[in-house]
Design a protein around this motif. Structure first.
Motif: not given
Ligand code: NDP
Length: 437
Positions: A123, A311, A115, A335-337, A227, A362, A198, A230, A103, A251, A83, A365
């Motif tokens: 960004k 998210a 991890k 979908g998120a952790n 967005a 999730n 995922t 996932v 998991k 975010s 991450r 993935g």
């Molecule tokens: P991305 O970086 O592709 O997307 C994360 C999304 O969440 C973005 O829209 C981001 O907004 C938003 N976000 C991130 N941090 C924050 C915050 N602090 N507050 C509000 N919004 C936030 O990540 P993933 O989609 O890959 O991952 C999303 C979740 O899923 C995480 O918890 C990850 O650990 C979990 N996950 C992912 C897997 C995968 O295969 N990708 C597998 C299993 C779990 P912005 O665009 O503004 O950054």
């Protein structure tokens, strides 16, 4: 415990898992105590923390902190994402690593849990800055990983571009072409369907859960947060299965789209332009953009049948849960952790909502990452359909495993307990078989 007092997310995760494992722990009290199972399973095998120096576009040297927590390799090489986000610290990486152990066990594939990541913020960085960071990060990390040792993957902030730069650096330093990372590009060992896995997996499990309760996604209204990787593919699959997804978020704000999210446009904004959701709203008449304000409930205020938080951790709290229930939500699958707080989880479960925690829902993935490892080992690539079909089977099996585990301990319908129990039992079995290590 006192020794981890500065790691609230880790304590939260341990607390949640152990609490739901109470019936198993009680039933095996003597065996677990004698073998210090709980003490061993909550202490990572090792924690690596290192300096990541890199040069920005102005010629200034920047320094970030890198992490890799190798948590437990009882059932296979460590596996888990990297991450990249300014909020990253040791407690967050440990919480994610701990959850990953169970998991990965649930996937039924031979992968242990780990991890990693960094407090680096991708960004606004140029491609060259991203490469400089990734190369420096891998220069240190490459000493501790390998295709049979520890196989990192993407996570928040680490997508195909970052994995590519890291893979290149690993190859260059170690002189080995091996499947040391997953989430690779298709031209150098990546798996078809990994990008979608995922989000698609989340929907395969949700579909099976609903089917077993006499429901289906057809015609249902779905709220999704996030967005990113996932969220985008969760939205795509939900729509393929006949649901209407009306929200997404990032975010800085969130979208309500009464006609249903236009996935092609969302991909264009987020995957290609890497822009804010304001651009989505600007390009689509039916969409309303809402600025994120502290204390407001965002996407969870929208009336929906199914909610899919995709998210980040702790994004759905007790107030959100109350809103969702008041609006008639029937299903919440993560979908998120750990997006749902403990209090919110309890509230949803007590309100009769079908709730499945991320470590089960999730897992698609990481399961597909393990399929990428298999393809790399046999130096073959499977078709999209082959991988997708395997993913679907894995997700359907996960649902039935967690359902059965909950039933075995008289907790029918408690899929959080079911997931923890099913994941835990396999890891403990392997730990006991391998003696004190
Ligand atoms: P991305 O970086 O592709 O997307 C994360 C999304 O969440 C973005 O829209 C981001 O907004 C938003 N976000 C991130 N941090 C924050 C915050 N602090 N507050 C509000 N919004 C936030 O990540 P993933 O989609 O890959 O991952 C999303 C979740 O899923 C995480 O918890 C990850 O650990 C979990 N996950 C992912 C897997 C995968 O295969 N990708 C597998 C299993 C779990 P912005 O665009 O503004 O950054």
């Amino acid at each position: 415990s006192k020794k981890n007092a500065d790691q609230p997310e880790f304590l939260q995760a341990v607390n949640e898992v152990l609490e739901s494992l109470r019936p198993v722990i009680d039933a095996n009290e003597e065996l677990y105590r004698k073998n210090a199972i709980l003490e061993r399973i909550t202490e990572p095998d090792r924690v690596l923390m290192f300096r990541v120096p890199w040069v920005d576009d102005k010629g200034q040297v920047q320094v970030n902190r890198g992490f890799r927590v190798q948590f437990n390799n009882s059932i296979g090489p460590y596996k888990g994402g990297l991450r990249l986000h300014p909020s990253v610290n040791l407690g967050i990486i440990k919480f994610l690593g701990f959850e990953q152990v169970f998991k990965n066990s649930l996937t039924s594939l031979p992968i242990g849990g780990g991890k990693g990541g960094s407090d680096f913020d991708p960004k606004g960085k140029s491609d060259r800055e991203i490469m400089a960071f990734c190369q420096s990060f891998m220069t240190e990390l490459c000493k501790y990983i390998g295709a049979d040792v520890d196989v990192p993957a993407g996570d928040i902030g680490t997508g195909a571009r970052e994995i590519g730069f890291m893979f290149g650096q690993y190859k260059r330093i170690r002189g080995m072409y091996e499947g040391v990372l997953t989430g690779k590009g298709l031209s150098y060992g990546g798996s078809l369907a990994r990008t979608e896995a995922t989000g698609y997996g989340l929907l395969y499990l949700t579909e099976e859960l609903m089917k077993c309760h006499g429901e289906s996604l057809e015609g249902k209204t779905v709220a999704v947060s996030g967005a990113g990787n996932v969220a985008i593919y969760a939205i795509e699959k939900a729509q393929q299965l006949g649901a209407k997804v009306v929200t997404c978020s990032d975010s800085t704000g969130w979208i309500y789209d009464e006609d249903g999210i236009d996935v092609a446009l969302l991909k264009e904004v987020k995957e290609v332009k890497r822009a804010r959701l304001t651009e989505y709203a600007a390009a689509r008449k039916s969409a309303q953009y809402h600025e994120k304000k502290n204390g407001e409930h965002g996407v969870w205020t929208v009336k929906c049948d199914v909610a899919l938080p995709c998210a980040t951790q702790n994004e759905l709290d007790i107030e959100d849960a109350k809103q969702l229930v008041a609006n008639g939500v029937k299903v919440v699958c993560e979908g998120a952790n750990m997006p749902t707080t403990l209090e919110a989880t309890k509230y949803l479960q007590d309100s009769g909502v079908l709730f499945v925690c991320g470590k089960a829902s999730n897992a698609g993935g990481v399961a597909t990452s393990a399929l990428e490892m298999s393809q790399n080992s046999e130096r073959l690539s499977w078709t999209f359909e082959e991988v997708d079909a395997k993913l679907k089977t894995i997700m359907v099996n996960i649902y039935h495993n967690i359902d059965d585990a909950a039933k075995r301990y008289n907790m029918e319908g408690n899929y959080v307990a079911g997931a923890n129990i099913a994941g835990f039992e396999k890891v403990v079995d392997a730990m006991l078989a391998q003696g004190v290590c």
